[in-house]
Design a protein around this motif. Sequence first.
Motif, PDB file in Angstrom:
ATOM      1  N   ASN A   5       0.833  -1.204   0.000  1.00 29.99           N
ATOM      2  CA  ASN A   5       0.000   0.000   0.000  1.00 29.99           C
ATOM      3  C   ASN A   5       0.867   1.253   0.000  1.00 29.99           C
ATOM      4  N   PHE A   6       1.914   1.258   0.813  1.00 31.64           N
ATOM      5  CA  PHE A   6       2.801   2.420   0.866  1.00 31.64           C
ATOM      6  C   PHE A   6       3.433   2.680  -0.490  1.00 31.64           C
ATOM      7  N   VAL A   7       3.915   1.633  -1.141  1.00 32.52           N
ATOM      8  CA  VAL A   7       4.563   1.800  -2.448  1.00 32.52           C
ATOM      9  C   VAL A   7       3.575   2.345  -3.470  1.00 32.52           C
ATOM     10  N   VAL A   8       2.361   1.812  -3.489  1.00 32.49           N
ATOM     11  CA  VAL A   8       1.353   2.288  -4.448  1.00 32.49           C
ATOM     12  C   VAL A   8       1.020   3.763  -4.201  1.00 32.49           C
ATOM     13  N   ILE A   9       0.790   4.120  -2.958  1.00 33.92           N
ATOM     14  CA  ILE A   9       0.466   5.511  -2.628  1.00 33.92           C
ATOM     15  C   ILE A   9       1.644   6.425  -2.962  1.00 33.92           C
ATOM     16  N   PHE A  10       2.864   5.970  -2.660  1.00 33.42           N
ATOM     17  CA  PHE A  10       4.047   6.778  -2.954  1.00 33.42           C
ATOM     18  C   PHE A  10       4.187   7.020  -4.449  1.00 33.42           C
ATOM     19  N   VAL A  11       4.016   5.996  -5.256  1.00 33.94           N
ATOM     20  CA  VAL A  11       4.171   6.128  -6.710  1.00 33.94           C
ATOM     21  C   VAL A  11       3.106   7.065  -7.272  1.00 33.94           C
ATOM     22  N   ILE A  12       1.867   6.916  -6.827  1.00 32.97           N
ATOM     23  CA  ILE A  12       0.793   7.794  -7.315  1.00 32.97           C
ATOM     24  C   ILE A  12       1.053   9.231  -6.893  1.00 32.97           C
ATOM     25  N   SER A  13       1.458   9.437  -5.661  1.00 30.99           N
ATOM     26  CA  SER A  13       1.741  10.790  -5.174  1.00 30.99           C
ATOM     27  C   SER A  13       2.911  11.410  -5.935  1.00 30.99           C
ATOM     28  N   LEU A  14       3.939  10.638  -6.186  1.00 31.46           N
ATOM     29  CA  LEU A  14       5.088  11.134  -6.943  1.00 31.46           C
ATOM     30  C   LEU A  14       4.686  11.539  -8.353  1.00 31.46           C
ATOM     31  N   ALA A  15       3.876  10.719  -9.003  1.00 34.17           N
ATOM     32  CA  ALA A  15       3.408  11.045 -10.348  1.00 34.17           C
ATOM     33  C   ALA A  15       2.568  12.324 -10.338  1.00 34.17           C
ATOM     34  N   LEU A  16       1.720  12.484  -9.334  1.00 31.70           N
ATOM     35  CA  LEU A  16       0.899  13.694  -9.266  1.00 31.70           C
ATOM     36  C   LEU A  16       1.739  14.936  -8.971  1.00 31.70           C
ATOM     37  N   PRO A  40      -3.470  28.160 -10.061  1.00 38.07           N
ATOM     38  CA  PRO A  40      -2.594  27.281 -10.849  1.00 38.07           C
ATOM     39  C   PRO A  40      -3.107  25.842 -10.818  1.00 38.07           C
ATOM     40  N   LEU A  41      -2.869  25.151 -11.903  1.00 35.53           N
ATOM     41  CA  LEU A  41      -3.348  23.775 -12.022  1.00 35.53           C
ATOM     42  C   LEU A  41      -2.760  22.884 -10.924  1.00 35.53           C
ATOM     43  N   CYS A  42      -1.513  23.126 -10.531  1.00 35.96           N
ATOM     44  CA  CYS A  42      -0.904  22.284  -9.493  1.00 35.96           C
ATOM     45  C   CYS A  42      -1.628  22.463  -8.159  1.00 35.96           C
ATOM     46  N   ILE A  43      -2.064  23.675  -7.828  1.00 33.47           N
ATOM     47  CA  ILE A  43      -2.807  23.911  -6.584  1.00 33.47           C
ATOM     48  C   ILE A  43      -4.165  23.212  -6.656  1.00 33.47           C
ATOM     49  N   GLU A  44      -4.816  23.322  -7.793  1.00 33.79           N
ATOM     50  CA  GLU A  44      -6.112  22.651  -7.958  1.00 33.79           C
ATOM     51  C   GLU A  44      -5.964  21.145  -7.825  1.00 33.79           C
ATOM     52  N   LEU A  45      -4.864  20.623  -8.361  1.00 27.44           N
ATOM     53  CA  LEU A  45      -4.602  19.182  -8.260  1.00 27.44           C
ATOM     54  C   LEU A  45      -4.370  18.774  -6.808  1.00 27.44           C
ATOM     55  N   ILE A  46      -3.609  19.559  -6.064  1.00 28.24           N
ATOM     56  CA  ILE A  46      -3.353  19.248  -4.652  1.00 28.24           C
ATOM     57  C   ILE A  46      -4.650  19.301  -3.854  1.00 28.24           C
ATOM     58  N   VAL A  47      -5.487  20.283  -4.119  1.00 29.07           N
ATOM     59  CA  VAL A  47      -6.775  20.388  -3.420  1.00 29.07           C
ATOM     60  C   VAL A  47      -7.654  19.181  -3.755  1.00 29.07           C
ATOM     61  N   ALA A  48      -7.686  18.793  -5.028  1.00 34.84           N
ATOM     62  CA  ALA A  48      -8.494  17.635  -5.431  1.00 34.84           C
ATOM     63  C   ALA A  48      -7.974  16.357  -4.769  1.00 34.84           C
ATOM     64  N   MET A  49      -6.645  16.202  -4.686  1.00 34.27           N
ATOM     65  CA  MET A  49      -6.070  15.032  -4.014  1.00 34.27           C
ATOM     66  C   MET A  49      -6.431  15.037  -2.532  1.00 34.27           C
ATOM     67  N   GLY A  50      -6.369  16.206  -1.918  1.00 29.38           N
ATOM     68  CA  GLY A  50      -6.710  16.312  -0.498  1.00 29.38           C
ATOM     69  C   GLY A  50      -8.156  15.942  -0.242  1.00 29.38           C
ATOM     70  N   ILE A  51      -9.051  16.455  -1.085  1.00 26.23           N
ATOM     71  CA  ILE A  51     -10.475  16.119  -0.926  1.00 26.23           C
ATOM     72  C   ILE A  51     -10.689  14.618  -1.130  1.00 26.23           C
ATOM     73  N   GLY A  52     -10.025  14.051  -2.120  1.00 25.58           N
ATOM     74  CA  GLY A  52     -10.143  12.608  -2.355  1.00 25.58           C
ATOM     75  C   GLY A  52      -9.616  11.790  -1.189  1.00 25.58           C
ATOM     76  N   ALA A  53      -8.497  12.226  -0.608  1.00 26.59           N
ATOM     77  CA  ALA A  53      -7.925  11.512   0.534  1.00 26.59           C
ATOM     78  C   ALA A  53      -8.857  11.580   1.741  1.00 26.59           C
ATOM     79  N   VAL A  54      -9.442  12.756   1.981  1.00 28.47           N
ATOM     80  CA  VAL A  54     -10.373  12.902   3.110  1.00 28.47           C
ATOM     81  C   VAL A  54     -11.599  12.029   2.898  1.00 28.47           C
ATOM     82  N   LEU A  55     -12.139  12.006   1.686  1.00 29.38           N
ATOM     83  CA  LEU A  55     -13.307  11.166   1.409  1.00 29.38           C
ATOM     84  C   LEU A  55     -12.969   9.683   1.569  1.00 29.38           C
TER      85      LEU A  55
END
Length: 121
Positions: A5-16, A40-55
């Motif tokens: 799980n850690f490796v999968v999350i790390f790889v996805i986070s690194l790609a994002l 900026p698109l990177c901020i929107e992406l971080i916010v979307a990732m945060g919302i997804g992680a919280v959900l």
Amino acid sequence: MRQINFVVIFVISLALVLFGIENTDPTIIHIVQGVDVEAPLCIELIVAMGIGAVLAWVFSVWVQVQGYLGMGKQIEQREVRIEELERDVERYRVELEEQQPMLPASKNAGNDSESSEAFAN
């Protein structure tokens, strides 16, 4: 399993993160009619990732709560079953105590017939 799980999350986070670094151009998000956010698109992406992680976390907690509630019902059923088995054991103990006086008589009867055969020989 945690390591996978850690490796999968790390790889996805690194790609994002790499995607976000490359895409810093400002973009407009239409939230509702008349409400637009430019960032900026990177901020929107971080916010979307945060919302997804919280959900995902909320969903995980909800599943665990449902599991605990289900376990409570199983525990009740097991306690009822234990009580039934304890009653059965007590009933069998009483039956055994009632039948115990009969057992030595049947053993003596068997021994008497064997001893009479021994005298006959």
